[in-house]
Write an enzyme that holds these catalytic residues in place. Sequence first.
Site, PDB file in Angstrom:
ATOM      1  CD  GLU A 334      15.993 -38.722  23.609  1.00 20.89           C
ATOM      2  OE1 GLU A 334      15.472 -37.812  23.067  1.00 20.89           O
ATOM      3  OE2 GLU A 334      16.070 -38.746  24.718  1.00 20.89           O
TER       4      GLU A 334
HETATM    5  C1  NGO Z   1      11.799 -39.877  24.184  1.00 21.06           C
HETATM    6  C2  NGO Z   1      13.190 -39.667  25.037  1.00 21.06           C
HETATM    7  C3  NGO Z   1      12.613 -39.768  26.629  1.00 21.06           C
HETATM    8  C4  NGO Z   1      11.515 -38.481  26.739  1.00 21.06           C
HETATM    9  C5  NGO Z   1      10.423 -38.759  25.994  1.00 21.06           C
HETATM   10  C6  NGO Z   1       9.275 -37.753  26.062  1.00 21.06           C
HETATM   11  C7  NGO Z   1      12.717 -41.631  24.389  1.00 21.06           C
HETATM   12  C8  NGO Z   1      12.847 -43.110  23.927  1.00 21.06           C
HETATM   13  N1  NGO Z   1      13.542 -40.894  24.872  1.00 21.06           N
HETATM   14  O1  NGO Z   1      11.357 -41.203  23.984  1.00 21.06           O
HETATM   15  O2  NGO Z   1      13.887 -39.293  27.332  1.00 21.06           O
HETATM   16  O3  NGO Z   1      11.076 -38.320  28.329  1.00 21.06           O
HETATM   17  O4  NGO Z   1      10.581 -38.988  24.677  1.00 21.06           O
HETATM   18  O5  NGO Z   1       8.174 -37.917  25.495  1.00 21.06           O
END
Ligand code: NGO
Length: 522
Positions: A334
């Site tokens: 992200e």
């Molecule tokens: C995503 C995000 C995390 C969140 C999570 C919550 C990933 C790999 N990045 O997973 O920052 O905490 O969802 O479900």
Amino acid sequence: MTIRLGRNLLTLTLLAAALVVPGTPAAAATAVPLTGVVPAPVSTTPAAGVTFTLSPTATVYADAAATDVAGQLAAILRRSTGYPLPIVLASGTPADGIALLLSGAPASVGAEGYQLDVSTSAVTVRANQPAGLFNGVQTLRQVLPPEIEAATVQPGPWTVAGGRIVDYPRFAYRGAMLDVARHFFGVAAVERYIDEITLYKVNRLHLHLSDDQGWRLVINSWPNLAVYGGSTEVGGGPGGYLTQDDYRQIVAYAAARYVTIVPEIDMPGHTNAALASYAELNCDGTAPKLYTGTRVGFSSLCVSKEITYTFIDQVLGEIAALTPGAYLHIGGDEASSTTAADYSTFMTRAQQIVAAHGKSVTAWHDIVNAPAQPSTIAQYWGTSTTNSAVAAAAQSGTKLVMSPASRAYLDMKYTRRTRLGQTWAGLIEVPDAYGWDPATFLSGVTEASVLGVEAPLWTETIETSADIDYMAFPRLPAIAELGWSPAASHDWTAFSGRLGAQGPRWRVMGVNYYASPQVTWQ
Ligand code: NGO
């Protein structure tokens, strides 16, 4: 021939047994079928009419290299049985008691597998390596009555159904992840979780040590990271951090249970806590405020500044020195406030830095958008069964750990009514967590590319060990079974029966599980 261990150890053992405080009498323990084990063993052959009963004068025999595992088993058994259970070095097959032997196991069980034999007179666990004996001991715990897990003396009888189990894992990587960044969890909570995951033969614990809301490990060369960057958490609580000694303690505790710690420092995004701690890490030289919300994707290390690479070199260098495991996880997920070109530049250098510290990289699967080094592992966390970039990377040799969010994320709610958790990847009832195959989940990816599975527990809504338990149980054992058991054993009806038999154990242990209506609990 048997050799007694030193007199001091024996005296201590007897003393410990004498100090056990009798608890409230429980119902008499009952024999458990050999076929009730989670994860399902490779082969189970019950011996009709044969039952072993642990006697008050029983001995735990162990090869010299198995006395640590024997000590762990004896400590559990002494608490609930009140028996002294001395540990005695054994060089051959004993005729009575419990024996943990590093000889006579089939080569096919490998380094982590074991063979368990239960006759009228003895329980024998054989393995090629201590890790296999440790796994065999976890199986033995499950075929003893649930009250064996009690913290106080119970009446017994301590019976085990006769027969043989031959067992070894399907996948090498069987992981759990705990996010200690969104809410801080210290040594005691992490060790408790290690105890819980190892019951189900999980052998990796990935610790998510930094995120926007907190930095959780002391870095001596950048001290503000923990002291300031670790001073809060989601919702504005006090946060906290692990000292390097705390981290060493966790690594050692895990190693004694054959668990490798995989530490994660998430980058270049999910870095607000670091950016808030050091103004010079920001492109504009201004430190943002600490962050206690739950948005994602807004922060980034400054890709164009050389200090960024000095920073990650020193941070990863200190962590590499503290970590015996081969892998450092560098996140990479992200990075929505980093351009695609910057992301590639950054991830390329970050991988080189990890390699320079003698480690290999694990990263979230977003890393397939940058050139990945051949040894880099990508952790798939999507919700879809198609991802052409990940499939292409796998076809060119990138190995995958499977954590599809719609199946393996322990922070998703079970149902709309679950008090804790999130819903962005869907609701995950126990059959959803269990009902997929890591080797075939992603189209264009074959079993040869899959190292295994991991069940991540993100903690935006999770604040206590009771919360961790509730989200992990019973889904963590479901994911653990996908990682351990042969694909051919996959069957919801059989699994839910074996899972239901774990309920009494969790009640005795004080594990706060979700009593899913999809499972018939004993
Ligand atoms: C995503 C995000 C995390 C969140 C999570 C919550 C990933 C790999 N990045 O997973 O920052 O905490 O969802 O479900």
